[in-house]
Motif scaffolding. Structure first.
Motif, PDB file in Angstrom:
ATOM      1  N   SER A 119       0.794  -1.226   0.000  1.00 37.91           N
ATOM      2  CA  SER A 119       0.000   0.000   0.000  1.00 37.91           C
ATOM      3  C   SER A 119       0.830   1.281   0.000  1.00 37.91           C
ATOM      4  O   SER A 119       0.275   2.377   0.052  1.00 37.91           O
ATOM      5  N   GLY A 120       2.146   1.161  -0.016  1.00 36.65           N
ATOM      6  CA  GLY A 120       2.971   2.364  -0.002  1.00 36.65           C
ATOM      7  C   GLY A 120       4.424   2.059   0.295  1.00 36.65           C
ATOM      8  O   GLY A 120       4.888   0.924   0.162  1.00 36.65           O
ATOM      9  N   VAL A 121       5.133   3.098   0.727  1.00 41.24           N
ATOM     10  CA  VAL A 121       6.574   3.004   0.965  1.00 41.24           C
ATOM     11  C   VAL A 121       6.879   3.439   2.390  1.00 41.24           C
ATOM     12  O   VAL A 121       6.355   4.448   2.871  1.00 41.24           O
ATOM     13  N   VAL A 122       7.728   2.669   3.062  1.00 39.96           N
ATOM     14  CA  VAL A 122       8.143   2.969   4.431  1.00 39.96           C
ATOM     15  C   VAL A 122       9.580   3.487   4.409  1.00 39.96           C
ATOM     16  O   VAL A 122      10.460   2.866   3.804  1.00 39.96           O
ATOM     17  N   VAL A 123       9.820   4.614   5.076  1.00 43.07           N
ATOM     18  CA  VAL A 123      11.166   5.158   5.233  1.00 43.07           C
ATOM     19  C   VAL A 123      11.485   5.239   6.720  1.00 43.07           C
ATOM     20  O   VAL A 123      10.697   5.782   7.501  1.00 43.07           O
ATOM     21  N   THR A 124      12.619   4.693   7.106  1.00 45.29           N
ATOM     22  CA  THR A 124      13.064   4.740   8.499  1.00 45.29           C
ATOM     23  C   THR A 124      14.178   5.769   8.641  1.00 45.29           C
ATOM     24  O   THR A 124      15.138   5.767   7.872  1.00 45.29           O
ATOM     25  N   THR A 125      14.024   6.649   9.630  1.00 46.72           N
ATOM     26  CA  THR A 125      14.992   7.725   9.882  1.00 46.72           C
ATOM     27  C   THR A 125      15.469   7.646  11.324  1.00 46.72           C
ATOM     28  O   THR A 125      14.683   7.409  12.235  1.00 46.72           O
ATOM     29  N   LEU A 126      16.755   7.843  11.509  1.00 47.77           N
ATOM     30  CA  LEU A 126      17.370   7.855  12.837  1.00 47.77           C
ATOM     31  C   LEU A 126      17.760   9.282  13.193  1.00 47.77           C
ATOM     32  O   LEU A 126      18.390   9.984  12.392  1.00 47.77           O
ATOM     33  N   MET A 127      17.382   9.723  14.402  1.00 49.82           N
ATOM     34  CA  MET A 127      17.795  11.025  14.920  1.00 49.82           C
ATOM     35  C   MET A 127      18.683  10.830  16.137  1.00 49.82           C
ATOM     36  O   MET A 127      18.486   9.882  16.902  1.00 49.82           O
ATOM     37  N   GLU A 128      19.609  11.722  16.315  1.00 51.80           N
ATOM     38  CA  GLU A 128      20.537  11.659  17.448  1.00 51.80           C
ATOM     39  C   GLU A 128      20.646  13.043  18.079  1.00 51.80           C
ATOM     40  O   GLU A 128      20.872  14.034  17.383  1.00 51.80           O
ATOM     41  N   THR A 129      20.445  13.106  19.396  1.00 54.31           N
ATOM     42  CA  THR A 129      20.505  14.376  20.123  1.00 54.31           C
ATOM     43  C   THR A 129      21.603  14.314  21.175  1.00 54.31           C
ATOM     44  O   THR A 129      21.584  13.446  22.047  1.00 54.31           O
ATOM     45  N   ARG A 130      22.558  15.216  21.084  1.00 54.75           N
ATOM     46  CA  ARG A 130      23.639  15.330  22.062  1.00 54.75           C
ATOM     47  C   ARG A 130      23.567  16.685  22.753  1.00 54.75           C
ATOM     48  O   ARG A 130      22.951  17.622  22.227  1.00 54.75           O
ATOM     49  N   SER A 131      24.199  16.777  23.897  1.00 50.81           N
ATOM     50  CA  SER A 131      24.225  18.033  24.628  1.00 50.81           C
ATOM     51  C   SER A 131      25.529  18.774  24.348  1.00 50.81           C
ATOM     52  O   SER A 131      26.614  18.244  24.621  1.00 50.81           O
ATOM     53  N   ARG A 132      25.415  19.978  23.789  1.00 52.47           N
ATOM     54  CA  ARG A 132      26.605  20.823  23.623  1.00 52.47           C
ATOM     55  C   ARG A 132      27.109  21.257  24.989  1.00 52.47           C
ATOM     56  O   ARG A 132      28.313  21.386  25.217  1.00 52.47           O
ATOM     57  N   THR A 133      26.187  21.422  25.920  1.00 52.98           N
ATOM     58  CA  THR A 133      26.524  21.903  27.256  1.00 52.98           C
ATOM     59  C   THR A 133      27.298  20.872  28.049  1.00 52.98           C
ATOM     60  O   THR A 133      28.319  21.190  28.687  1.00 52.98           O
ATOM     61  N   HIS A 134      26.846  19.614  28.013  1.00 50.65           N
ATOM     62  CA  HIS A 134      27.439  18.577  28.857  1.00 50.65           C
ATOM     63  C   HIS A 134      28.260  17.546  28.080  1.00 50.65           C
ATOM     64  O   HIS A 134      28.956  16.730  28.701  1.00 50.65           O
ATOM     65  N   GLY A 135      28.160  17.543  26.754  1.00 50.16           N
ATOM     66  CA  GLY A 135      28.993  16.670  25.946  1.00 50.16           C
ATOM     67  C   GLY A 135      28.561  15.218  25.890  1.00 50.16           C
ATOM     68  O   GLY A 135      29.343  14.354  25.480  1.00 50.16           O
ATOM     69  N   ASP A 136      27.304  14.910  26.273  1.00 52.94           N
ATOM     70  CA  ASP A 136      26.868  13.510  26.299  1.00 52.94           C
ATOM     71  C   ASP A 136      25.730  13.268  25.310  1.00 52.94           C
ATOM     72  O   ASP A 136      25.115  14.197  24.786  1.00 52.94           O
ATOM     73  N   LEU A 137      25.481  11.984  25.043  1.00 52.20           N
ATOM     74  CA  LEU A 137      24.367  11.575  24.196  1.00 52.20           C
ATOM     75  C   LEU A 137      23.101  11.580  25.036  1.00 52.20           C
ATOM     76  O   LEU A 137      23.002  10.874  26.041  1.00 52.20           O
ATOM     77  N   VAL A 138      22.104  12.375  24.632  1.00 52.80           N
ATOM     78  CA  VAL A 138      20.884  12.553  25.416  1.00 52.80           C
ATOM     79  C   VAL A 138      19.805  11.558  24.991  1.00 52.80           C
ATOM     80  O   VAL A 138      19.184  10.904  25.827  1.00 52.80           O
ATOM     81  N   ASN A 139      19.579  11.433  23.687  1.00 48.67           N
ATOM     82  CA  ASN A 139      18.599  10.466  23.202  1.00 48.67           C
ATOM     83  C   ASN A 139      18.839  10.125  21.740  1.00 48.67           C
ATOM     84  O   ASN A 139      19.518  10.852  21.018  1.00 48.67           O
ATOM     85  N   GLU A 140      18.262   8.995  21.341  1.00 47.10           N
ATOM     86  CA  GLU A 140      18.186   8.586  19.943  1.00 47.10           C
ATOM     87  C   GLU A 140      16.721   8.281  19.648  1.00 47.10           C
ATOM     88  O   GLU A 140      15.993   7.838  20.529  1.00 47.10           O
ATOM     89  N   GLN A 141      16.319   8.511  18.406  1.00 42.13           N
ATOM     90  CA  GLN A 141      14.934   8.265  18.028  1.00 42.13           C
ATOM     91  C   GLN A 141      14.881   7.637  16.642  1.00 42.13           C
ATOM     92  O   GLN A 141      15.632   8.032  15.745  1.00 42.13           O
ATOM     93  N   TYR A 142      13.989   6.671  16.494  1.00 41.17           N
ATOM     94  CA  TYR A 142      13.681   6.108  15.188  1.00 41.17           C
ATOM     95  C   TYR A 142      12.292   6.581  14.790  1.00 41.17           C
ATOM     96  O   TYR A 142      11.333   6.448  15.554  1.00 41.17           O
TER      97      TYR A 142
END
Length: 294
Positions: A119-142
């Motif tokens: 019935s259509g097309v599926v596209v999967t996208t990955l997002m990555e959020t880091r903190s410039r302030t603290h230098g760590d990985l905050v979250n990832e999202q699909y």
């Protein structure tokens, strides 16, 4: 990538930009303001004290800094004529820690997979959020975007991680059930702090022209409702314990609709859930829900 996937080429799927797969887009900064995170909490009827007083941003607020990059990355791989046909299919939050007001985030996104469906097309996208302030990985999202009526031969790239409902849990009653109700003005309150002013959520006539019953509730607003229903029951004193929240969006919610989320413990801090509406018997807004708590 499988041999079958490797055999699919640009020539086979004209108009698709397969060379964009697995390529990060430009990074963008986002300054987290307490006023906006609190407004987001209030717009989703969030009762959790640490969200309402600005200690932490609500977990689903993680989408706000990533929204534009998510859309750009997802639509960068499909032909132009499909862009307006996109639907929000699934979302999977991987929360390493809560977002803290006052910090500066750096967000990037990349499309990682394309799959042809009947019935259509599926596209999967990955997002990555880091903190410039603290230098760590905050979250990832699909994010899984579904393009109605699109055609694509085969599968290329990587699908999103699995979060299907364990069938054995059907053999018993849910461990708890949460009932919530969308307010009549829910979509208008949500649109500004979420940065999502799409007219299907704000203009009744436009929504009907799009084949909808009228204004529909933002899918991410529905997910936010479920997030605080889970936290309130499982970890009311420490919302930071929520580490994963994954859902399949099956039907839109409506203003003034009452939704009921049934939750089963799957062991080791994991929970399976699904959310039904009251407008139509058997109508599920959310299926294949999975939450994981530390």
């Amino acid at each position: 990538m499988s041999d079958e996937a490797q055999e699919v080429t640009v020539a086979d799927n004209e108009g698709y930009n397969l060379d964009r797969l697995d390529i990060w887009g430009e990074e963008q900064e986002f300054v987290v303001e307490a006023e906006r995170t609190v407004a987001y909490a209030k717009a989703t009827n969030d009762p959790i004290a640490q969200h309402l007083d600005g200690t932490y941003a609500p977990p689903v607020f993680a989408i706000v800094p990533a929204m534009v990059m998510m859309a750009d990355a997802t639509m960068s791989v499909v032909p132009d004529e499909l862009m307006l046909r996109i639907l929000h299919g699934e979302q999977d939050f991987r929360l390493h820690r809560p977002i803290v007001p006052g910090e500066t985030l750096v967000v990037r996104a990349k499309p990682i997979g394309i799959q042809g469906k009947e019935s259509g097309v599926v596209v999967t996208t990955l997002m990555e959020t880091r903190s410039r302030t603290h230098g760590d990985l905050v979250n990832e999202q699909y994010f899984i975007g579904f393009f109605r009526g699109g055609e694509f031969a085969g599968n290329v790239g990587v699908p999103a991680p699995e979060h299907s409902f364990p069938t054995e849990l059907r053999e018993r009653e849910p461990d708890f059930v949460a009932e919530q109700r969308f307010d009549e003005d829910q979509t208008f309150r949500y649109a500004e702090p979420a940065g999502d002013p799409m007219p299907i959520h704000l203009d009744d006539e436009f929504a009907r022209q799009m084949g909808l019953p009228g204004i529909i509730v933002h899918g991410l607003c529905t997910i936010a409702f479920i997030s605080h229903a889970l936290i309130t029951e499982i970890s009311p004193d420490d919302p930071a314990r929520l580490k994963r929240l994954a859902v399949r969006l099956t039907k839109p919610g409506l203003p003034k609709e009452t939704i009921t989320t049934s939750v089963w413990s799957a062991g080791d801090g994991a929970y399976a859930f699904e959310t039904a509406g009251d407008e139509n018997p058997g109508k599920f807004l959310i299926t294949d829900g999975r939450a994981e708590f530390a």
